[in-house]
Write an enzyme that holds these catalytic residues in place. Structure first.
Site, PDB file in Angstrom:
ATOM      1  N   GLU A 177       0.827  -1.204   0.000  1.00 11.94           N
ATOM      2  CA  GLU A 177       0.000   0.000   0.000  1.00 11.94           C
ATOM      3  C   GLU A 177       0.868   1.263   0.000  1.00 11.94           C
ATOM      4  OE1 GLU A 177      -4.176  -1.307   1.920  1.00 11.94           O
ATOM      5  OE2 GLU A 177      -2.675  -0.755   3.390  1.00 11.94           O
ATOM      6  N   CYS A 183       3.397   8.627   0.997  1.00 12.56           N
ATOM      7  CA  CYS A 183       3.891   7.752   2.057  1.00 12.56           C
ATOM      8  C   CYS A 183       4.133   6.383   1.415  1.00 12.56           C
ATOM      9  CB  CYS A 183       2.830   7.694   3.156  1.00 12.56           C
ATOM     10  SG  CYS A 183       3.213   6.525   4.462  1.00 12.56           S
ATOM     11  N   CYS A 190       6.536  -6.728   7.755  1.00 12.95           N
ATOM     12  CA  CYS A 190       7.472  -6.040   8.657  1.00 12.95           C
ATOM     13  C   CYS A 190       7.844  -6.989   9.784  1.00 12.95           C
ATOM     14  CB  CYS A 190       6.796  -4.785   9.225  1.00 12.95           C
ATOM     15  SG  CYS A 190       7.895  -3.783  10.247  1.00 12.95           S
ATOM     16  N   CYS A 239       5.610  -4.057  16.289  1.00  9.32           N
ATOM     17  CA  CYS A 239       5.043  -3.023  17.171  1.00  9.32           C
ATOM     18  C   CYS A 239       3.573  -3.356  17.446  1.00  9.32           C
ATOM     19  CB  CYS A 239       5.160  -1.636  16.529  1.00  9.32           C
ATOM     20  SG  CYS A 239       6.854  -1.149  16.230  1.00  9.32           S
ATOM     21  N   CYS A 255       0.562  -1.439  15.567  1.00 10.74           N
ATOM     22  CA  CYS A 255       0.651  -1.177  14.122  1.00 10.74           C
ATOM     23  C   CYS A 255       0.117  -2.350  13.308  1.00 10.74           C
ATOM     24  CB  CYS A 255       2.104  -0.897  13.754  1.00 10.74           C
ATOM     25  SG  CYS A 255       2.355  -0.570  12.006  1.00 10.74           S
ATOM     26  N   GLY A 294       6.689  -1.567   6.547  1.00  8.46           N
ATOM     27  CA  GLY A 294       8.091  -1.991   6.639  1.00  8.46           C
ATOM     28  C   GLY A 294       8.954  -1.077   7.476  1.00  8.46           C
ATOM     29  N   GLU A 295      10.120  -1.580   7.830  1.00  7.75           N
ATOM     30  CA  GLU A 295      11.110  -0.809   8.584  1.00  7.75           C
ATOM     31  C   GLU A 295      12.214  -0.432   7.592  1.00  7.75           C
ATOM     32  OE1 GLU A 295      11.890   0.727  11.522  1.00  7.75           O
ATOM     33  OE2 GLU A 295      13.733   1.089  10.440  1.00  7.75           O
ATOM     34  N   LEU A 322       9.511   7.058  18.826  1.00 12.78           N
ATOM     35  CA  LEU A 322       9.915   6.927  20.233  1.00 12.78           C
ATOM     36  C   LEU A 322       8.768   6.346  21.057  1.00 12.78           C
ATOM     37  CD1 LEU A 322      12.231   7.456  22.236  1.00 12.78           C
ATOM     38  CD2 LEU A 322      11.310   9.749  22.596  1.00 12.78           C
ATOM     39  N   HIS A 323       7.652   7.044  21.091  1.00 13.43           N
ATOM     40  CA  HIS A 323       6.378   6.568  21.649  1.00 13.43           C
ATOM     41  C   HIS A 323       6.325   6.332  23.157  1.00 13.43           C
ATOM     42  CE1 HIS A 323       5.194   6.418  17.550  1.00 13.43           C
ATOM     43  NE2 HIS A 323       5.639   5.218  17.254  1.00 13.43           N
ATOM     44  N   ASN A 368      -4.040   5.558  16.010  1.00 15.95           N
ATOM     45  CA  ASN A 368      -5.180   5.036  15.255  1.00 15.95           C
ATOM     46  C   ASN A 368      -5.466   3.624  15.705  1.00 15.95           C
ATOM     47  OD1 ASN A 368      -5.606   7.247  13.314  1.00 15.95           O
ATOM     48  ND2 ASN A 368      -3.504   6.773  12.749  1.00 15.95           N
ATOM     49  N   CYS A 413      -1.621   6.500   9.753  1.00 15.04           N
ATOM     50  CA  CYS A 413      -0.420   5.878  10.328  1.00 15.04           C
ATOM     51  C   CYS A 413      -0.758   4.553  10.982  1.00 15.04           C
ATOM     52  CB  CYS A 413       0.173   6.761  11.416  1.00 15.04           C
ATOM     53  SG  CYS A 413       0.688   8.342  10.842  1.00 15.04           S
TER      54      CYS A 413
HETATM   55  N1  SAH Z   1       8.755   1.209  10.550  1.00 10.65           N
HETATM   56  C1  SAH Z   1       8.912   2.618  10.588  1.00 10.65           C
HETATM   57  C2  SAH Z   1       7.997   3.398   9.644  1.00 10.65           C
HETATM   58  C3  SAH Z   1       6.557   2.998   9.535  1.00 10.65           C
HETATM   59  S1  SAH Z   1       5.311   3.632  10.549  1.00 10.65           S
HETATM   60  C4  SAH Z   1       8.767   3.113  11.990  1.00 10.65           C
HETATM   61  O1  SAH Z   1       8.436   2.328  12.874  1.00 10.65           O
HETATM   62  O2  SAH Z   1       9.024   4.276  12.242  1.00 10.65           O
HETATM   63  C5  SAH Z   1       5.219   5.348  10.531  1.00 10.65           C
HETATM   64  C6  SAH Z   1       4.813   5.894  11.914  1.00 10.65           C
HETATM   65  O3  SAH Z   1       3.463   5.523  12.271  1.00 10.65           O
HETATM   66  C7  SAH Z   1       5.702   5.355  13.020  1.00 10.65           C
HETATM   67  O4  SAH Z   1       6.049   6.365  13.909  1.00 10.65           O
HETATM   68  C8  SAH Z   1       4.806   4.348  13.693  1.00 10.65           C
HETATM   69  O5  SAH Z   1       5.219   4.050  14.989  1.00 10.65           O
HETATM   70  C9  SAH Z   1       3.470   5.047  13.608  1.00 10.65           C
HETATM   71  N2  SAH Z   1       2.335   4.175  13.844  1.00 10.65           N
HETATM   72  C10 SAH Z   1       2.240   2.850  13.665  1.00 10.65           C
HETATM   73  N3  SAH Z   1       1.012   2.398  14.030  1.00 10.65           N
HETATM   74  C11 SAH Z   1       0.312   3.478  14.420  1.00 10.65           C
HETATM   75  C12 SAH Z   1      -1.019   3.665  14.872  1.00 10.65           C
HETATM   76  N4  SAH Z   1      -1.874   2.637  15.000  1.00 10.65           N
HETATM   77  N5  SAH Z   1      -1.402   4.916  15.156  1.00 10.65           N
HETATM   78  C13 SAH Z   1      -0.545   5.954  15.026  1.00 10.65           C
HETATM   79  N6  SAH Z   1       0.710   5.844  14.593  1.00 10.65           N
HETATM   80  C14 SAH Z   1       1.148   4.618  14.307  1.00 10.65           C
END
Ligand code: SAH
Length: 343
Positions: free
Chosen positions: A90, A103, A110, A114, A117, A157-158, A213-214, A288, A331
């Site tokens: 996608e 994007c 991946c 996480c 995600c 993906g990462e 970071l989160h 999300n 995201c």
């Molecule tokens: N793998 C990479 C890039 C992909 S995600 C990474 O981890 O950074 C792009 C961003 O969306 C990242 O910051 C990720 O943590 C965030 N993300 C993933 N799931 C999400 C969700 N359910 N709600 C909001 N942000 C999310």
């Protein structure tokens, strides 16, 4: 056969020499691929028929088929592209006042796992090649008849787990004879693969680095992101400081706010302590909700309180606009699809 969009200009010149052709043919091919964006060698009309034939015998041009295109009520568009091997990825197109932003995905699936995600809920299949990464931009520009001004590696993906292809793709996106998009308009987001951050700092590319970071302590972060068990926060921030020192570029920290998890004022205070004095910016993402996900979005009130606390304490912070959530294009909502199983 080799995908012709996998080659840098220098490497394509070498390929031409191997085919007993002049190096400048590579420049002509680049012009057709990245400025004219043709879909076949037959359209490269300033090349001899003989050369076009040789190209057909040795290379493919990666052309994605659009399996599905959805449009959100906010104008965001999500593409499902057929990667020509039974898989699909996608890509999301967003319109901002300053232009179009895309994007893109870097892998099929991946490995990071996480917990919040959707891209991770399915198995990792493979890395995308350089040409496959680029093709997302070319296919969308062609489909919409637009010029894209910003590219973010925030799809499936990462990116730093597919380091070599991603760095090559960035160089081609940026190259004046490639897609010619300014390096400062290209962002890479990583979950925090520390050794690769050190490596990226040495590349001398002016792209923006975003760090997912989160959370502000290892307990919480490991609970959201298993990668933290390998590369804890202290090591991650050390790598970030090295990146800033070497590149003089501001890092963007992404922080997805989840209700009752990482969104209270204590977390904001901890975040200020962690980031104080760094050349950085915090991008807050209202989390999300995803299918089977245990995290839910913070209230607007908490999100704004969090932002204000950071801004009042010297950490520049903004809230990311939520685009495309009605079509699962926001995201963390992108998923690898297997065409055959339609999953
Ligand atoms: N793998 C990479 C890039 C992909 S995600 C990474 O981890 O950074 C792009 C961003 O969306 C990242 O910051 C990720 O943590 C965030 N993300 C993933 N799931 C999400 C969700 N359910 N709600 C909001 N942000 C999310």
């Amino acid at each position: 056969m080799k995908n012709i969009k996998d080659f840098s200009l220098e490497k394509l010149k070498e390929e031409m020499k191997n085919l007993q052709e002049k190096a400048f043919r590579a420049e002509q091919i680049f012009q057709w691929l990245y400025q004219e964006k043709v879909k076949s060698f037959d359209e490269m009309t300033n090349l001899s028929l003989d050369l076009r034939e040789k190209l057909k015998q040795n290379y493919t041009i990666c052309n994605y088929n659009i399996i599905k295109k959805q449009e959100s009520k906010d104008g965001t568009k999500k593409y499902l592209f057929d990667t020509l091997d039974g898989n699909a990825i996608e890509t999301v197109l967003m319109q901002y006042h300053h232009g179009f932003s895309i994007c893109i995905s870097s892998q099929i699936g991946c490995k990071m796992g996480c917990k919040f995600c959707a891209s991770t809920g399915i198995d990792f299949v493979r890395n995308l090649t350089t040409g496959e990464i680029l093709e997302q931009i070319i296919a969308v520009e062609q489909d919409e008849k637009i010029r894209i001004s910003n590219v973010v590696f925030m799809g499936i993906g990462e990116p730093l787990d597919n380091y070599e292809n991603v760095v090559k793709a960035i160089k081609l996106i940026n190259h004046p004879k490639g897609l010619n998009i300014g390096a400062r308009h290209i962002s890479i987001s990583t979950s925090g693969l520390v050794p690769k951050i050190y490596q990226l700092a040495e590349e001398n590319i002016q792209c923006t680095l975003s760090i997912s970071l989160h959370a502000t302590n290892n307990g919480k972060r490991s609970n959201m992101m298993p990668v933290n068990n390998s590369y804890p926060i202290e090591e991650l921030l050390k790598a970030c400081k090295d990146y800033i020192a070497k590149t003089n570029r501001r890092i963007s920290f992404e922080y997805a706010l989840a209700k009752d998890n990482n969104d209270n004022l204590e977390d904001a205070k901890e975040l200020v302590k962690l980031l104080k004095g760094m050349l950085c910016h915090v991008n807050l993402i209202p989390i999300n909700k995803i299918e089977n996900g245990k995290f839910t979005k913070s209230s607007n009130e908490n999100i704004m309180r969090f932002r204000d606390y950071l801004n009042d304490h010297g950490i520049v912070s903004t809230i990311r606009r939520e685009l495309g959530s009605d079509i699962d294009a926001a995201c963390g909502q992108l998923r690898r699809k297997n065409i055959n199983k339609n999953s």
